[in-house]
Design a protein around this motif. Structure first.
Motif: not given
Length: 207
Positions: A21-27, A44-52, A57-59
């Motif tokens: 998922v590509y997103t804007e970084n919003q609270i 959800i087996d695994s969830l990771n968020t990071s900069p792209s 833009i976050h991923r």
């Protein structure tokens, strides 16, 4: 009469999928995305968020075990979130993925009963902290690889274990950055309005 439990076609077709998922970084966006899965009782087996690869833009990388039909519906629901730019889903065969794991063991026990050098070599691990009371090993790999080292260290008094969420790169992809640049090239001179290009998803954002 013997009763046989038959599996539905959907059960048979279930496998691990990686949702990108590509997103804007919003609270608050993470909570809203999580609710989409919760309402459908999907774990959800695994969830990771990071900069792209694109600044600001976050991923998200989300791993679930479901049928492709269910995953397809989920991606459509996620894309309805205002801050979401685009969502892709892939099987494990379509991505390069890794997980990082840390293991804490007693230094005295591990030094007395195990050849540390052999242990590291055979499991692709390395010592990141060595203290008098404990040693911490680190390894990266697929789930079965990090699980294997748990089994090896358990007999020697594994004190702590933690594993990261999955990080994944799509094999056959030029990256989201290239998609945005291509869209801007196709519509020169026009200001890109937030999320306007989502209506052209099938034409612009095939990854």
């Amino acid at each position: 009469m013997t009763n046989f439990k038959t599996m539905s076609n959907q059960d048979i077709e279930k496998q691990e999928y990686n949702i990108t998922v590509y997103t804007e970084n919003q609270i608050g966006l993470l909570s809203r995305i999580a609710i989409i899965f919760t309402r459908r009782k999907i774990n959800i087996d695994s969830l990771n968020t990071s900069p792209s690869e694109i600044e600001s833009i976050h991923r998200f990388n989300i791993v679930i075990t479901e049928s492709e039909e269910v995953v397809r519906k989920l991606t459509r629901q996620i894309e309805k979130q205002v801050e979401v730019l685009k969502v892709y889903y892939h099987t494990n065969e379509d991505v390069i993925w890794q997980e990082l794991a840390l293991y804490k063991v007693s230094t005295d026990v591990i030094a007395e009963k195990v050849s540390v050098e052999r242990l590291l070599r055979e499991n692709g691990a390395r010592a990141v902290v060595i203290r008098k009371d404990y040693t911490v090993f680190e390894t990266t790999g697929h789930r079965e690889e990090t699980d294997n080292l748990i089994n090896i260290l358990q007999p020697y008094g594994l004190i702590e274990f933690v594993r990261s969420a999955r990080v994944a790169i799509i094999k056959n992809s030029e990256g989201f950055n290239a998609k945005l640049r291509e869209f801007e090239r196709l519509d020169p001179g026009e200001e890109v309005i937030e999320n306007e290009y989502l209506n052209k998803g099938s034409k612009v954002f095939t990854m």
